[in-house]
Design a protein around this motif. Structure first.
Motif, PDB file in Angstrom:
ATOM      1  N   VAL A  77       0.858  -1.183   0.000  1.00 11.82           N
ATOM      2  CA  VAL A  77       0.000   0.000   0.000  1.00 11.82           C
ATOM      3  C   VAL A  77       0.898   1.237   0.000  1.00 11.82           C
ATOM      4  CG1 VAL A  77      -1.679   1.330   1.354  1.00 11.82           C
ATOM      5  CG2 VAL A  77      -1.917  -1.146   1.148  1.00 11.82           C
ATOM      6  N   SER A  78       0.537   2.235  -0.806  1.00  9.26           N
ATOM      7  CA  SER A  78       1.397   3.410  -0.984  1.00  9.26           C
ATOM      8  C   SER A  78       1.637   4.167   0.318  1.00  9.26           C
ATOM      9  CB  SER A  78       0.772   4.352  -2.023  1.00  9.26           C
ATOM     10  OG  SER A  78       0.811   3.783  -3.300  1.00  9.26           O
ATOM     11  N   LYS A  79       0.589   4.332   1.131  1.00 15.73           N
ATOM     12  CA  LYS A  79       0.721   5.071   2.399  1.00 15.73           C
ATOM     13  C   LYS A  79       0.144   4.219   3.524  1.00 15.73           C
ATOM     14  CE  LYS A  79       0.311   9.519   2.490  1.00 15.73           C
ATOM     15  NZ  LYS A  79      -0.197  10.921   2.434  1.00 15.73           N
ATOM     16  N   PRO A  80       0.887   3.218   3.984  1.00  9.65           N
ATOM     17  CA  PRO A  80       0.360   2.324   5.027  1.00  9.65           C
ATOM     18  C   PRO A  80       0.182   3.047   6.352  1.00  9.65           C
ATOM     19  CG  PRO A  80       2.688   1.899   4.655  1.00  9.65           C
ATOM     20  CD  PRO A  80       2.255   2.863   3.591  1.00  9.65           C
ATOM     21  N   LEU A  81      -0.869   2.655   7.071  1.00 11.06           N
ATOM     22  CA  LEU A  81      -1.133   3.198   8.394  1.00 11.06           C
ATOM     23  C   LEU A  81      -0.963   2.096   9.438  1.00 11.06           C
ATOM     24  CD1 LEU A  81      -4.314   5.353   7.672  1.00 11.06           C
ATOM     25  CD2 LEU A  81      -1.979   6.161   7.990  1.00 11.06           C
ATOM     26  N   ALA A  82      -0.666   2.505  10.652  1.00 11.48           N
ATOM     27  CA  ALA A  82      -0.412   1.532  11.724  1.00 11.48           C
ATOM     28  C   ALA A  82      -1.628   0.675  12.025  1.00 11.48           C
ATOM     29  CB  ALA A  82       0.054   2.260  12.987  1.00 11.48           C
ATOM     30  N   ASN A  83      -2.834   1.246  11.829  1.00  8.09           N
ATOM     31  CA  ASN A  83      -4.048   0.498  12.175  1.00  8.09           C
ATOM     32  C   ASN A  83      -4.549  -0.399  11.045  1.00  8.09           C
ATOM     33  OD1 ASN A  83      -4.849   2.536  10.501  1.00  8.09           O
ATOM     34  ND2 ASN A  83      -6.601   3.184  11.722  1.00  8.09           N
ATOM     35  N   HIS A  84      -3.775  -0.550   9.971  1.00 11.93           N
ATOM     36  CA  HIS A  84      -4.083  -1.497   8.897  1.00 11.93           C
ATOM     37  C   HIS A  84      -5.505  -1.321   8.375  1.00 11.93           C
ATOM     38  CE1 HIS A  84      -0.299  -3.511   9.624  1.00 11.93           C
ATOM     39  NE2 HIS A  84      -0.625  -3.695  10.899  1.00 11.93           N
ATOM     40  N   VAL A  85      -5.681  -0.355   7.537  1.00 10.21           N
ATOM     41  CA  VAL A  85      -6.980  -0.069   6.935  1.00 10.21           C
ATOM     42  C   VAL A  85      -7.430  -1.267   6.103  1.00 10.21           C
ATOM     43  CG1 VAL A  85      -8.205   1.385   5.283  1.00 10.21           C
ATOM     44  CG2 VAL A  85      -6.585   2.409   6.890  1.00 10.21           C
ATOM     45  N   VAL A  86      -8.631  -1.773   6.392  1.00  2.77           N
ATOM     46  CA  VAL A  86      -9.147  -2.926   5.660  1.00  2.77           C
ATOM     47  C   VAL A  86     -10.415  -2.596   4.870  1.00  2.77           C
ATOM     48  CG1 VAL A  86      -8.145  -4.599   7.243  1.00  2.77           C
ATOM     49  CG2 VAL A  86     -10.450  -3.724   7.678  1.00  2.77           C
ATOM     50  N   ALA A  87     -10.885  -1.352   4.983  1.00  5.41           N
ATOM     51  CA  ALA A  87     -12.057  -0.902   4.220  1.00  5.41           C
ATOM     52  C   ALA A  87     -11.848   0.546   3.828  1.00  5.41           C
ATOM     53  CB  ALA A  87     -13.337  -1.054   5.045  1.00  5.41           C
ATOM     54  N   ARG A  88     -12.336   0.908   2.669  1.00  2.00           N
ATOM     55  CA  ARG A  88     -12.152   2.268   2.166  1.00  2.00           C
ATOM     56  C   ARG A  88     -12.684   3.305   3.150  1.00  2.00           C
ATOM     57  NH1 ARG A  88     -11.448   4.391  -3.068  1.00  2.00           N
ATOM     58  NH2 ARG A  88     -12.133   6.548  -3.275  1.00  2.00           N
ATOM     59  N   GLN A  89     -13.772   2.985   3.828  1.00  2.00           N
ATOM     60  CA  GLN A  89     -14.382   3.930   4.756  1.00  2.00           C
ATOM     61  C   GLN A  89     -13.479   4.262   5.948  1.00  2.00           C
ATOM     62  OE1 GLN A  89     -15.781   1.188   3.554  1.00  2.00           O
ATOM     63  NE2 GLN A  89     -17.446   1.963   2.261  1.00  2.00           N
ATOM     64  N   GLN A  90     -12.505   3.386   6.223  1.00  2.00           N
ATOM     65  CA  GLN A  90     -11.586   3.612   7.342  1.00  2.00           C
ATOM     66  C   GLN A  90     -10.407   4.511   6.946  1.00  2.00           C
ATOM     67  OE1 GLN A  90     -10.422  -0.408   8.168  1.00  2.00           O
ATOM     68  NE2 GLN A  90     -12.152  -0.791   9.556  1.00  2.00           N
ATOM     69  N   ALA A  91     -10.204   4.708   5.660  1.00  2.00           N
ATOM     70  CA  ALA A  91      -9.050   5.457   5.177  1.00  2.00           C
ATOM     71  C   ALA A  91      -9.295   6.959   5.259  1.00  2.00           C
ATOM     72  CB  ALA A  91      -8.754   5.070   3.731  1.00  2.00           C
ATOM     73  N   PRO A  92      -8.252   7.749   5.492  1.00  2.00           N
ATOM     74  CA  PRO A  92      -8.406   9.203   5.466  1.00  2.00           C
ATOM     75  C   PRO A  92      -8.946   9.673   4.112  1.00  2.00           C
ATOM     76  CG  PRO A  92      -6.272   8.594   6.374  1.00  2.00           C
ATOM     77  CD  PRO A  92      -6.876   7.338   5.824  1.00  2.00           C
ATOM     78  N   GLU A  93      -9.708  10.759   4.134  1.00  2.00           N
ATOM     79  CA  GLU A  93     -10.285  11.280   2.898  1.00  2.00           C
ATOM     80  C   GLU A  93      -9.202  11.917   2.035  1.00  2.00           C
ATOM     81  OE1 GLU A  93     -14.337  13.641   1.652  1.00  2.00           O
ATOM     82  OE2 GLU A  93     -13.316  14.250   3.503  1.00  2.00           O
ATOM     83  N   VAL A  94      -9.218  11.594   0.766  1.00  2.00           N
ATOM     84  CA  VAL A  94      -8.292  12.211  -0.189  1.00  2.00           C
ATOM     85  C   VAL A  94      -9.092  12.683  -1.399  1.00  2.00           C
ATOM     86  CG1 VAL A  94      -6.290  10.857   0.533  1.00  2.00           C
ATOM     87  CG2 VAL A  94      -7.752   9.998  -1.303  1.00  2.00           C
ATOM     88  N   TYR A  95      -8.536  13.685  -2.094  1.00  2.00           N
ATOM     89  CA  TYR A  95      -9.203  14.250  -3.258  1.00  2.00           C
ATOM     90  C   TYR A  95      -8.323  14.126  -4.485  1.00  2.00           C
ATOM     91  CZ  TYR A  95     -11.817  16.691   0.436  1.00  2.00           C
ATOM     92  OH  TYR A  95     -12.556  16.996   1.550  1.00  2.00           O
ATOM     93  N   GLU A  96      -8.975  14.154  -5.642  1.00  2.00           N
ATOM     94  CA  GLU A  96      -8.263  14.331  -6.899  1.00  2.00           C
ATOM     95  C   GLU A  96      -8.228  15.812  -7.230  1.00  2.00           C
ATOM     96  OE1 GLU A  96      -9.655  12.086 -10.226  1.00  2.00           O
ATOM     97  OE2 GLU A  96      -9.940  10.249  -9.046  1.00  2.00           O
ATOM     98  N   HIS A  97      -7.075  16.300  -7.639  1.00  2.00           N
ATOM     99  CA  HIS A  97      -6.971  17.661  -8.147  1.00  2.00           C
ATOM    100  C   HIS A  97      -7.643  17.685  -9.510  1.00  2.00           C
ATOM    101  CE1 HIS A  97      -4.102  20.853 -10.067  1.00  2.00           C
ATOM    102  NE2 HIS A  97      -5.349  21.284 -10.004  1.00  2.00           N
ATOM    103  N   ALA A  98      -8.750  18.390  -9.605  1.00  2.00           N
ATOM    104  CA  ALA A  98      -9.505  18.471 -10.859  1.00  2.00           C
ATOM    105  C   ALA A  98      -9.157  19.776 -11.560  1.00  2.00           C
ATOM    106  CB  ALA A  98     -11.003  18.404 -10.580  1.00  2.00           C
ATOM    107  N   ALA A  99      -8.552  19.682 -12.722  1.00  2.00           N
ATOM    108  CA  ALA A  99      -8.148  20.893 -13.452  1.00  2.00           C
ATOM    109  C   ALA A  99      -9.388  21.537 -14.062  1.00  2.00           C
ATOM    110  CB  ALA A  99      -7.139  20.543 -14.533  1.00  2.00           C
ATOM    111  N   SER A 100     -10.064  22.349 -13.280  1.00  2.00           N
ATOM    112  CA  SER A 100     -11.301  22.962 -13.752  1.00  2.00           C
ATOM    113  C   SER A 100     -11.405  24.416 -13.348  1.00  2.00           C
ATOM    114  CB  SER A 100     -12.514  22.197 -13.201  1.00  2.00           C
ATOM    115  OG  SER A 100     -13.718  22.876 -13.493  1.00  2.00           O
ATOM    116  N   THR A 101     -11.416  24.672 -12.033  1.00  2.00           N
ATOM    117  CA  THR A 101     -11.760  25.995 -11.522  1.00  2.00           C
ATOM    118  C   THR A 101     -10.801  26.388 -10.398  1.00  2.00           C
ATOM    119  OG1 THR A 101     -14.083  25.501 -12.012  1.00  2.00           O
ATOM    120  CG2 THR A 101     -13.643  27.381 -10.562  1.00  2.00           C
TER     121      THR A 101
END
Length: 231
Positions: free
Chosen positions: A156-180
């Motif tokens: 995993v690119s950014k492993p956490l100590a608590n071993h995320v096993v579901a997407r809902q447990q992972a910190p929120e991340v965004y895509e940079h959208a080239a728009s506005t």
């Protein structure tokens, strides 16, 4: 004084001539340019380009003539940031101080008029150095983005100590959208790149954040825009 900006470089390796290519009856640039021109909150609209056809086209519309983009800003290695800085400097030399700088990326023509107004509203309330359009990321580096180690094994690119096993447990991340983008001109003048100051996300639905960088992207935007027009 709020300035609306469109950057439209001539060259494109993925989709040649894409900025002036016909998209549902008008040049692609006009889907973004017309949004700025009809927005009553935008005082001045400018277009930065090295394309003579786009330059003359912009001059036929209600835009401020800032001339052609200088050669050093016409390569595919020139940064969006330095183009913005040049455009702001040339504009202020003609009309005086600018209070807000708004950039719409003409390769993201699916944004709504209401998105531009929502970005201006958020900027007025939160007063960051810059707002950057973002959308929910389809993949998460804490959960389902992986990279190989020196042996080729995946982790995993950014492993956490608590071993995320579901997407809902992972910190929120965004895509940079080239728009506005909405910027404080003082920040644009003093910084050297996007993330030096307080840069906040302006969240948009992912279906309005498709950036055209390939022929497939163009076909996707054509399809989605047809659906919007029909609605």
């Amino acid at each position: 004084m709020i300035v609306g900006h469109i950057g439209a470089r001539k060259g494109s390796k993925g989709v040649p001539g894409k900025n002036f290519r016909n998209l549902h009856g008008k040049p692609m640039i006009d889907w973004s340019l017309d949004q700025l021109l009809r927005n009553s909150r935008i005082d001045v609209v400018i277009v930065s380009t090295d394309d003579e056809e786009i330059y003359h086209h912009a001059c036929t519309k209600d835009t401020l003539d800032i001339g052609m983009r200088p050669p050093d800003l016409c390569t595919d290695t020139a940064s969006k940031w330095t183009v913005w800085q040049h455009s702001l400097a040339v504009t202020e030399a003609q009309i005086g101080p600018v209070s807000v700088f708004v950039d719409l990326d003409c390769t993201s023509p699916l944004r709504w008029d209401s998105d531009v107004n929502a970005a201006l509203d958020q900027f007025a309330v939160e007063r960051p150095d810059m707002l950057m359009s973002c959308c929910a990321a389809r993949k998460n580096p804490y959960f389902n983005l992986v990279e190989p180690d020196e042996t080729g094994a995946l982790h995993v690119s950014k492993p956490l100590a608590n071993h995320v096993v579901a997407r809902q447990q992972a910190p929120e991340v965004y895509e940079h959208a080239a728009s506005t983008y909405v910027l404080d001109p003082a920040y644009l003048k003093s910084a050297f790149s996007l993330f030096e100051g307080r840069v906040l996300p302006f969240l948009m639905p992912s279906e309005r954040c498709v950036d055209i960088d390939s022929e497939l992207d163009f076909k996707i935007v054509e399809f989605l825009m047809k659906d919007q027009i029909c609605d």
